[in-house]
Design an enzyme around this catalytic site. Structure first.
Site, short mmCIF file in Angstrom:
data_model
loop_
_atom_site.label_atom_id
_atom_site.label_comp_id
_atom_site.label_asym_id
_atom_site.label_seq_id
_atom_site.Cartn_x
_atom_site.Cartn_y
_atom_site.Cartn_z
N ARG A 141 0.86 -1.17 0.00
CA ARG A 141 0.00 0.00 0.00
C ARG A 141 0.90 1.23 0.00
O ARG A 141 2.08 1.17 0.36
CB ARG A 141 -0.91 0.02 1.23
CG ARG A 141 -1.81 -1.21 1.36
CD ARG A 141 -2.58 -1.17 2.68
NE ARG A 141 -3.51 -2.27 2.83
CZ ARG A 141 -3.22 -3.43 3.42
NH1 ARG A 141 -2.00 -3.64 3.92
NH2 ARG A 141 -4.13 -4.38 3.53
N LYS A 167 -1.59 -2.53 8.01
CA LYS A 167 -2.71 -2.02 8.81
C LYS A 167 -2.71 -2.65 10.19
O LYS A 167 -2.43 -3.84 10.34
CB LYS A 167 -4.03 -2.30 8.09
CG LYS A 167 -4.26 -1.47 6.84
CD LYS A 167 -5.63 -1.75 6.26
CE LYS A 167 -5.91 -0.86 5.06
NZ LYS A 167 -7.25 -1.13 4.49
N HIS A 237 -3.33 1.99 -5.85
CA HIS A 237 -4.21 0.84 -5.62
C HIS A 237 -4.23 -0.10 -6.82
O HIS A 237 -4.27 -1.33 -6.67
CB HIS A 237 -5.63 1.31 -5.31
CG HIS A 237 -5.88 1.55 -3.85
ND1 HIS A 237 -5.53 0.63 -2.88
CD2 HIS A 237 -6.44 2.59 -3.20
CE1 HIS A 237 -5.87 1.11 -1.69
NE2 HIS A 237 -6.41 2.30 -1.86
N ARG A 240 -1.17 -2.28 -6.69
CA ARG A 240 -1.33 -3.34 -5.68
C ARG A 240 -2.29 -4.42 -6.18
O ARG A 240 -2.05 -5.62 -6.02
CB ARG A 240 -1.82 -2.73 -4.38
CG ARG A 240 -2.17 -3.73 -3.27
CD ARG A 240 -2.45 -2.98 -1.98
NE ARG A 240 -3.20 -3.77 -1.01
CZ ARG A 240 -2.66 -4.65 -0.18
NH1 ARG A 240 -1.35 -4.89 -0.21
NH2 ARG A 240 -3.41 -5.31 0.68
N HIS A 263 -3.81 -9.29 3.99
CA HIS A 263 -5.25 -9.28 4.22
C HIS A 263 -5.57 -10.02 5.52
O HIS A 263 -5.06 -11.12 5.75
CB HIS A 263 -5.99 -9.97 3.07
CG HIS A 263 -6.04 -9.15 1.83
ND1 HIS A 263 -6.35 -9.68 0.58
CD2 HIS A 263 -5.84 -7.82 1.61
CE1 HIS A 263 -6.33 -8.71 -0.32
NE2 HIS A 263 -6.02 -7.59 0.27
N TYR A 272 -10.10 -11.11 -6.12
CA TYR A 272 -9.24 -11.29 -7.29
C TYR A 272 -9.64 -12.49 -8.13
O TYR A 272 -9.13 -12.68 -9.23
CB TYR A 272 -7.78 -11.41 -6.86
CG TYR A 272 -7.26 -10.15 -6.21
CD1 TYR A 272 -7.07 -8.99 -6.96
CD2 TYR A 272 -6.98 -10.10 -4.84
CE1 TYR A 272 -6.63 -7.82 -6.37
CE2 TYR A 272 -6.53 -8.94 -4.24
CZ TYR A 272 -6.35 -7.81 -5.01
OH TYR A 272 -5.92 -6.64 -4.42
#
Length: 291
Positions: A141, A167, A237, A240, A263, A272
């Site tokens: 990111r 994150k 984005h 990525r 994730h 995806y």
């Protein structure tokens, strides 16, 4: 009130980007609240907070015609504000998120467009090339990219791994793609001559010797996209998503893809596996009609 909320966010286990996003969304909510006709005090009364959030949802979606994803993001911030003020979770039925349209795989670079991007990125100056390679071939990111420190880089040539701090301060280890390694090595060789190289731990520096900002990194990607003739198609984005799309379409199992992308849920990775708009167009184009 906004300053108090900012103080709460500063103590929360969130990335700097997440704090900025929540703070911006709550700032807009409080500005709306200052002029809205609401019953009770939404900042102290749980019931009033729920009804105010419902009215704010109507304002964003019905009056301003904001996209569902934008409205849902705003409601998440309003709910976070309520929780941090001790009001508890807002009533789900009253402020339920808006159903999003049928999901499609996110936009990704494929085929000739990807080739054009890769060539433009590899022709960019060392710092810009390395920033682009991180997002496209390590799946980072934008906040993770600019957040890299020198001690996050591989220490040996034998088994090269990047430590990515994502994150919620979660860390993951990502193998170094050949182009990422080449681009990083070229940038690190040049980095020694930049201001701040001896005092700033950041991998990517700005011209003044500080850490490169997310906004500056976004500008770098936009500049390379223009050089590739893809100004309207490439964002951090998209790079990525291109990384995730490549992995899934190469047959990589979803658990591994989720680990590489950082994730927390496989639901985020399954996107995806969905068809893209290009996939749908190609499927119809392949139809034959007997005459």
């Amino acid at each position: 009130m906004l300053d108090q909320y900012a103080g709460e966010l500063a103590r929360a286990d969130l990335t700097a980007q997440a704090r900025r996003t929540y703070l911006s969304r709550v700032r807009m909510y409080l500005a709306w609240l200052a002029d809205a006709a609401v019953d009770g005090d939404p900042l102290t009364d749980p019931a009033a907070a729920t009804w105010a959030a419902r009215d704010y949802k109507t304002y964003l979606y019905g009056t301003l015609k904001r996209a569902p994803a934008t409205v849902n993001g705003a409601l998440a911030a309003v709910s976070d504000l309520a929780i941090r003020r001790g009001l508890g979770r807002l009533d789900g039925d009253q402020v339920a998120r808006i159903d999003l349209p049928a999901r499609r795989a996110p936009r990704a670079l494929v085929g000739h467009d990807d080739l054009r991007w890769q060539r433009a990125a590899q022709s960019a100056p060392p710092r810009e090339r390395a920033v682009a390679a991180m997002m496209r071939l390590a799946g980072t990111r934008i906040a993770e990219t600019v957040g890299l420190d020198l001690n996050d880089l591989p220490t040996t040539q034998r088994r090269r791994r990047l430590r990515i701090r994502g994150k919620g301060r979660k860390q993951r280890s990502v193998p170094v793609h050949t182009e990422v390694g080449t681009a990083l090595d070229a940038w690190l060789a040049e980095r020694h001559s930049w201001p701040g190289s001896d005092t700033t731990p950041a991998v990517f520096l700005n011209r003044f010797g500080g850490r490169l900002s997310a906004r500056a990194a976004d500008t770098i990607i936009a500049r390379i996209a223009r050089a590739a003739g893809l100004a309207d198609q490439v964002t951090p984005h998209v790079l990525r998503h291109s990384f995730g799309t490549d992995l899934v379409r190469a047959g990589t199992d979803l658990v591994t893809v989720a680990e590489l992308l950082g994730h927390a849920s496989l639901d985020s990775t399954r996107v995806y596996t969905l068809p893209t708009e290009d996939d749908l167009d190609a499927a119809v184009a392949r139809l034959t009609v007997d005459r």
